[in-house]
Write a protein that holds these residues in place. Structure first.
Motif, PDB file in Angstrom:
ATOM      1  N   TYR A  50     -26.874 -20.055  84.478  1.00  0.00           N
ATOM      2  CA  TYR A  50     -25.562 -20.241  83.850  1.00  0.00           C
ATOM      3  C   TYR A  50     -25.596 -20.117  82.324  1.00  0.00           C
ATOM      4  N   PRO A  51     -26.552 -20.750  81.665  1.00  0.00           N
ATOM      5  CA  PRO A  51     -26.624 -20.511  80.203  1.00  0.00           C
ATOM      6  C   PRO A  51     -26.753 -19.022  79.880  1.00  0.00           C
ATOM      7  N   HIS A  54     -23.396 -17.393  80.217  1.00  0.00           N
ATOM      8  CA  HIS A  54     -22.516 -17.746  79.099  1.00  0.00           C
ATOM      9  C   HIS A  54     -22.931 -17.053  77.803  1.00  0.00           C
ATOM     10  N   GLN A  58     -20.762 -14.556  75.723  1.00  0.00           N
ATOM     11  CA  GLN A  58     -20.525 -14.805  74.296  1.00  0.00           C
ATOM     12  C   GLN A  58     -20.822 -13.556  73.491  1.00  0.00           C
ATOM     13  N   GLN A  59     -21.901 -12.841  73.901  1.00  0.00           N
ATOM     14  CA  GLN A  59     -22.286 -11.648  73.158  1.00  0.00           C
ATOM     15  C   GLN A  59     -21.470 -10.437  73.595  1.00  0.00           C
ATOM     16  N   ALA A  60     -20.569 -10.657  74.529  1.00  0.00           N
ATOM     17  CA  ALA A  60     -19.653  -9.617  74.994  1.00  0.00           C
ATOM     18  C   ALA A  60     -20.363  -8.450  75.681  1.00  0.00           C
ATOM     19  N   TRP A  66     -11.408 -15.108  86.427  1.00  0.00           N
ATOM     20  CA  TRP A  66     -11.297 -16.012  87.564  1.00  0.00           C
ATOM     21  C   TRP A  66     -10.633 -15.244  88.708  1.00  0.00           C
ATOM     22  N   LYS A  76     -15.557 -17.774  89.248  1.00  0.00           N
ATOM     23  CA  LYS A  76     -15.609 -17.005  87.998  1.00  0.00           C
ATOM     24  C   LYS A  76     -16.437 -15.758  88.259  1.00  0.00           C
ATOM     25  N   ALA A  83     -19.775  -1.979  76.463  1.00  0.00           N
ATOM     26  CA  ALA A  83     -20.971  -2.160  75.643  1.00  0.00           C
ATOM     27  C   ALA A  83     -22.118  -2.627  76.517  1.00  0.00           C
TER      28      ALA A  83
ATOM     29  N   ARG B   2     -17.249  -4.459  70.350  1.00  0.00           N
ATOM     30  CA  ARG B   2     -17.977  -5.559  70.953  1.00  0.00           C
ATOM     31  C   ARG B   2     -17.909  -6.795  70.063  1.00  0.00           C
ATOM     32  N   GLN B   5     -14.638  -8.634  70.341  1.00  0.00           N
ATOM     33  CA  GLN B   5     -14.622  -9.412  71.568  1.00  0.00           C
ATOM     34  C   GLN B   5     -15.454 -10.675  71.392  1.00  0.00           C
ATOM     35  N   SER B   6     -16.606 -10.443  70.768  1.00  0.00           N
ATOM     36  CA  SER B   6     -17.548 -11.535  70.587  1.00  0.00           C
ATOM     37  C   SER B   6     -16.937 -12.630  69.701  1.00  0.00           C
ATOM     38  N   ASN B   9     -14.390 -14.546  71.594  1.00  0.00           N
ATOM     39  CA  ASN B   9     -15.036 -15.495  72.496  1.00  0.00           C
ATOM     40  C   ASN B   9     -15.494 -16.734  71.749  1.00  0.00           C
ATOM     41  N   ARG B  10     -16.103 -16.478  70.568  1.00  0.00           N
ATOM     42  CA  ARG B  10     -16.625 -17.598  69.788  1.00  0.00           C
ATOM     43  C   ARG B  10     -15.486 -18.514  69.354  1.00  0.00           C
ATOM     44  N   ARG B  12     -12.680 -18.852  70.770  1.00  0.00           N
ATOM     45  CA  ARG B  12     -12.159 -19.543  71.928  1.00  0.00           C
ATOM     46  C   ARG B  12     -13.024 -20.776  72.231  1.00  0.00           C
ATOM     47  N   SER B  13     -14.338 -20.570  72.171  1.00  0.00           N
ATOM     48  CA  SER B  13     -15.239 -21.687  72.450  1.00  0.00           C
ATOM     49  C   SER B  13     -15.021 -22.816  71.462  1.00  0.00           C
ATOM     50  N   GLU B  23     -13.633 -25.093  82.481  1.00  0.00           N
ATOM     51  CA  GLU B  23     -14.094 -23.886  83.196  1.00  0.00           C
ATOM     52  C   GLU B  23     -15.552 -23.997  83.595  1.00  0.00           C
ATOM     53  N   ILE B  24     -16.365 -24.521  82.649  1.00  0.00           N
ATOM     54  CA  ILE B  24     -17.786 -24.671  82.984  1.00  0.00           C
ATOM     55  C   ILE B  24     -17.918 -25.598  84.182  1.00  0.00           C
ATOM     56  N   GLU B  27     -16.820 -23.919  87.414  1.00  0.00           N
ATOM     57  CA  GLU B  27     -17.738 -22.848  87.801  1.00  0.00           C
ATOM     58  C   GLU B  27     -18.953 -23.423  88.520  1.00  0.00           C
ATOM     59  N   GLU B  66     -26.417 -27.056  78.441  1.00  0.00           N
ATOM     60  CA  GLU B  66     -27.021 -25.812  77.969  1.00  0.00           C
ATOM     61  C   GLU B  66     -25.981 -24.713  77.799  1.00  0.00           C
ATOM     62  N   CYS B  67     -25.033 -24.689  78.738  1.00  0.00           N
ATOM     63  CA  CYS B  67     -23.952 -23.701  78.628  1.00  0.00           C
ATOM     64  C   CYS B  67     -23.161 -23.944  77.345  1.00  0.00           C
ATOM     65  N   THR B  70     -25.119 -22.718  74.344  1.00  0.00           N
ATOM     66  CA  THR B  70     -25.112 -21.275  74.086  1.00  0.00           C
ATOM     67  C   THR B  70     -23.774 -20.860  73.501  1.00  0.00           C
ATOM     68  N   ARG B  71     -22.714 -21.470  74.025  1.00  0.00           N
ATOM     69  CA  ARG B  71     -21.405 -21.086  73.513  1.00  0.00           C
ATOM     70  C   ARG B  71     -21.228 -21.547  72.074  1.00  0.00           C
ATOM     71  N   ARG B  72     -21.878 -22.657  71.774  1.00  0.00           N
ATOM     72  CA  ARG B  72     -21.656 -23.257  70.477  1.00  0.00           C
ATOM     73  C   ARG B  72     -22.417 -22.550  69.356  1.00  0.00           C
TER      74      ARG B  72
END
Lengths: 109, 883
Positions: A50-51, A54, A58-60, A66, A76, A83, B2, B5-6, B9-10, B12-13, B23-24, B27, B66-67, B70-72
């Motif tokens: 999962y990490p 994610h 995050q890196q797209a 969903w 999900k 890319a 990219r 998008q990235s 995403n950031r 959003r987090s 969501e986490i 999931e 951990e999720c 990574t998002r943070r």
């Protein structure tokens, strides 16, 4: 990283990307598929999966949506971005070069 | 794409944290549920299936964490973390933080204060529509000694009718308006204006109406527009003022409106505007030059085009009117430039100076950070070993330095708000009222920008050095001492050298300015300003139409004032020094051929009473001053100044020679020169005198009215002010007395902006000197600490304290010499920019250059001495055990 079945980060990324290249999948299915395709050799640990997902999102490289699962639940689903497809191709080439190089060394020495 | 998008995403987090969190959760929940299903399918009972699934999954919370992690991993989060960490680091070393912030705050304060002044003068919008299209037009009478002359009405009319470049052209001229009726009589500073003045400027009254063309014809009923200031001051802001009548110069005059606040053309002294009501004859006059002309350029017409057009018209006029217009040109100057006047070069000089101060402050703090960085090497090495990238380490270090500079920026802004008030004297009066002073958005923005820039400038060098550490090397080394390596030395040395160089440039500039000011103070202006009271009593034309009536007024006032105890001498004049650069008229010298119009001699003219020259203590060089016998009906006489004697009667004795105002055909009488007086600097202390003549007021009516009364007193001049005023009112109780002040104030005012410039530059140079001293001291004491062991060995091997002293001194002094050489070279190049601000001193004045170098050398020696002394006290035993 003691167990041989544990996956080094970069390798796990590659496996995930390759797995969802065919069709969008949720996390559980990705883990199942990797295990099945590798004949139970590669066991993907949830704590790593999962990490990794994610991080890739995050890196797209991948994107998430969903959707309805095979058992009618909300899940999900991950799929490659443009890319991500490019990145996968590059990583595959890299991996092949690396593994054939390692293979050469193992054979000759 | 990219990265876009990235980033989204950031973001959003970061900002949709709750959604992401949810969501986490769902999931992972789904994963477990799916596994339970799978287990049941494989034949387990539900309870067993759930337990197995959970076991297989492991710690749900850990995975979630951990999720989240990574998002943070997010720039913004990093930044916040760095800021928090930076705060902690700064709090941990409060003395460093205080010193760095103080040094930078001084630099930033100087910058934002000077910037706010520059902003008010050069940038802030004028209160007129499209003000960048407004220009002032001047006559160029360089041939007669007036390179920027006030135009004659005849020329103004022709410029207005013939040009192709201006939308419209307006003119004003000085007026003196005695306001009587209610309250004390008051002399107002007003302007005669053509009706189109405010439409040219593009501003309309706040109350009432603008002038109309029909207000501006001869015989039209008198009307006036009040300035906002006068309206508040004299009429209490009466909203029903429009339509009321006031008594101006004994004439009833209807107030038609009140101008907008700030629209103070031509300057903030102006109280009101009255239509010129020029007659056709007046509008054709090319002899009297007394207008100020403002014009609005047509859209898309450049200043160059306008000037070319004006030059063409001027040369046409020259051909058409050879008598009056020979060698008279015309040119336009943008209004803004005109209003900013001669302060512009000074402002640019000061902007340069504060920039240097800030650079020195940056170098100083960079040096401090470098020494601190040595102490923090292990910390950084640890971070790098734990996986931080170089960029990450630099980011963190820069965050700290920017934090410092932002603190400094806030402190600096507070300083500068206080400082701007004090600096406001630098803003010319023409522009001050219009743009206002003080801190506005632009100044805030500027301060923020330089604070950030400062943080980056002084932070980047130490940060990039720290990140270059050799990992293993740093970790192995002890935490305490040792340097940043030889590269670090070179860097610190370079910083000190550039500090010295910058300081030399600043000090040289300050020295040159101070010498100029000193020259001005020691300059003999041709009169003694001390113990002189001056005031104006402009006589209203209607009341004092007759020459005899005016003469009688002067005579009575002077007689009464001279009789007062404490009065040494009193005299009337058309203009006391420093109030009017011009006031000139053409003359003919007896025995010389009538000159061509272009070659007419135009000396300044001053109409004075008998004792004016005595009241000002002007010097008599030859002959005699005016006496009581030079009265009406006796031989017409004149005093001339040295320049006039030298230029008009070169090689001759002017005494007894005769000349007359105007040409041979003029009816004016021949005037006999009875004496030569010393040159008086009329136009400004730094401006050389023109040829000038003085005529007694009783003998001839030449159209110049004496209106300044100068009274030399035994004691404090202002103490006599009220008594003198009463004497004037005893002669005419309706006569206003204006502008009462000591003559010394005029002198001070004339030097005020130079004084301000010199003291500011000296202040900045002093600050630079202080910072450089600290800089040299810091580098050397750091070096001594580093070389303790080496020094110990030397002492153990027999080095004498003198040797050690020499060693440290030579290290410090080498830096000083290199910096000084660089700085002197730079000063040599840059001082040329000061040429316009200097007086009586060359931009390459060797004394200033040498003095500054010696001063800085002395300070550098002092800064070396303390660390050097410490080095001589190194105990070899302790030094060798050290580490």
């Amino acid at each position: 990283m003691s167990k041989p079945t544990d996956l080094v980060q970069g390798t796990l990324d590659l496996l995930i990307l390759k797995t969802i290249a065919l069709e969008p999948m949720h996390g559980w299915a990705i883990a199942q598929r990797i295990r099945r395709v590798s004949n139970n050799v590669l066991q993907v640990n949830q704590g790593a999966l999962y990490p990794a997902l994610h991080r890739l999102e995050q890196q797209a490289w991948i994107q998430a949506k969903w959707g309805e699962s095979e058992n009618n639940r909300r899940a999900k689903y991950y799929s490659l971005t443009k890319a991500g497809q490019k990145y996968l191709r590059a990583e595959e080439t890299n991996w092949e070069r690396l593994s054939s190089a390692i293979g050469l060394v193992l054979k000759t020495v | 794409m990219r990265w876009l998008q990235s980033i989204s995403n950031r973001l959003r987090s970061l900002f949709r944290r709750d959604t992401v969190e949810q969501e986490i959760g769902s999931e992972l929940h789904f994963h477990i549920e799916r596994q339970v299903e799978e287990n049941i399918l494989a034949g387990m009972n539900p309870q067993e299936a759930r337990r197995a699934a959970s076991r297989e999954f492991g710690g749900v919370e850990q995975v979630k964490e951990e999720c989240r992690d990574t998002r943070r991993a997010n720039y913004l989060e990093n930044l916040l973390k760095d800021v928090r960490y930076g705060f902690r680091m700064l709090r941990k070393s409060p003395s460093f933080t205080f010193f760095a912030v103080a040094v930078l705050a001084l630099g930033i304060a100087a910058n934002s204060a000077i910037f706010s002044i520059a902003d008010a003068i050069l940038v802030r919008p004028l209160p007129y529509r499209d003000a960048n299209r407004l220009v002032m037009i001047w006559e160029d009478s360089s041939a007669y000694g007036f390179p920027k002359d006030t135009p004659a009405p005849g020329n103004f009319s022709d410029w207005k009718s013939r040009n192709q470049v201006f939308e419209d052209v307006a003119a004003i001229s000085d007026g003196s308006f005695n306001l009587t009726g209610s309250g004390n009589p008051e002399n107002l500073i007003g302007k005669w204006a053509t009706a189109n003045l405010f439409s040219v400027l593009g501003v309309s009254p706040a109350l009432g109406r603008d002038f109309r063309p029909e207000d501006d014809v001869p015989g039209a009923p008198a009307v006036a527009l009040l300035s906002h200031g006068l309206w508040l001051r004299r009429f209490g802001g009466d909203p029903r003022i429009v339509g009321k009548e006031i008594l101006l110069n004994n004439e009833k005059c209807t107030v038609i409106g009140v101008m907008k606040r700030g629209a103070q053309f031509p300057d903030r002294e102006t109280d009101l505007w009255v239509p010129s009501r020029f007659t056709t004859a007046q509008l054709a006059n090319r002899r009297n030059h007394f207008l100020e002309v403002v014009a609005r350029l047509k859209p898309r017409v450049s200043l160059g085009t306008a000037n070319a057009n004006l030059a063409t018209i001027a040369s046409q006029l020259e051909k058409e009117n050879p008598d009056s217009n020979a060698k008279v040109g015309a040119f336009a100057v943008p209004l803004r430039e005109e209003l900013a006047g001669d302060v512009r070069p000074a402002i640019f000089m000061l902007l340069g100076a504060v920039c240097f101060v800030l650079l020195i402050a940056c170098a100083n703090v960079a040096n401090l950070l470098l020494s601190r960085a040595t102490g923090r090497r292990r910390e950084m090495a640890m971070r790098i070993a734990l996986g931080a990238t170089r960029a990450r380490v630099i980011q963190q270090m820069l965050t700290e330095s920017i934090l410092l500079s932002i603190f400094a920026g806030v402190a600096g802004l507070l300083f500068s708000i206080w400082g701007t008030k004090f600096l406001a004297t630098l803003i010319p009066t023409g522009i001050a009222a219009m743009t206002g002073t003080g801190v506005d958005g632009r100044v805030l923005l500027f301060t923020l920008a330089i604070s950030l820039a400062t943080g980056i400038v002084f932070g980047i060098i130490p940060a990039s050095r720290v990140s270059q550490f050799q990992l293993a090397h740093s970790l192995k080394q002890g935490g305490g001492r040792s340097g940043v390596g030889s590269g670090g030395h070179r860097l610190r040395d370079a910083l000190v050298i550039s500090e010295v160089a910058l300081a030399i440039v600043l000090l040289t500039g300050a020295a040159l300015m101070i010498r100029s000011l000193e020259n001005l103070y020691h300059l003999d202006p041709g009169f003694r300003a001390d113990h002189v009271l001056v005031m104006r009593t402009p006589l209203p034309r209607q009341k004092y139409e007759a020459f005899a009536a005016r003469a009688a007024f002067y005579e009575q006032v002077l007689e009464r004032v001279e009789g007062l105890p404490g009065v040494v001498a009193a005299g009337y004049t058309t203009w006391v020094p420093l109030t009017n650069a011009g006031g000139a008229t053409g003359i003919t010298i007896e025995g010389k051929p009538e000159p061509a119009p272009a070659d007419v001699l135009v000396p300044n003219i001053r109409i004075i009473s008998r004792d004016y020259t005595r009241a000002l203590r002007m010097k008599l060089m030859e002959g005699r001053l005016f006496e009581s016998r030079d009265a009406a009906g006796t031989l017409p006489v004149a005093l001339i100044n040295q320049t006039m004697a030298r230029n008009y009667w070169t090689g001759e004795d002017p005494a007894g020679k005769r000349f007359k105002v105007g040409g041979y055909s003029e009816k004016s009488p021949w005037l006999t020169v009875i004496g030569v007086v010393g040159d008086v600097h009329q136009a400004g202390l730094a401006v050389p005198a023109r040829a000038e003549m003085y005529l007694p007021y009783q003998q001839e009516d030449l159209g110049f009215e004496p209106e300044y009364l100068a009274v030399r007193t035994a004691g404090d001049p202002m103490a006599l002010g009220e008594i003198v005023r009463q004497q004037i009112w005893a002669v005419d109780k309706e006569q206003p007395v204006a502008g009462m002040m000591p003559l010394e104030d005029l002198v001070d005012e004339n030097l005020a902006s130079r004084k301000m410039q010199a003291s500011l530059l000296s202040g900045f140079a002093g600050l630079a000197l202080l910072l450089v001293t600290l800089g040299i001291y810091a580098v050397l004491s750091f070096a001594v600490t580093q070389r303790t062991q080496e020094i110990g060995v030397r002492v153990a091997l027999g080095a004498q304290p003198g040797d050690v002293l020499r060693m440290i001194f030579s290290q410090g002094f080498r830096l000083f010499l290199m910096g000084a050489a660089l700085g002197l070279a730079a000063a040599f190049v840059l001082s040329r920019a000061l040429v316009h601000l200097l007086f009586g001193v060359s931009a390459y004045d060797p004394a200033s250059f040498a003095g500054v170098t010696i001063l800085l050398a002395a300070v550098a020696l002092l800064a070396c001495y303390v660390p050097a002394r410490r080095a001589t006290r190194v105990d070899p035993l302790i030094a060798l055990r050290y580490e």
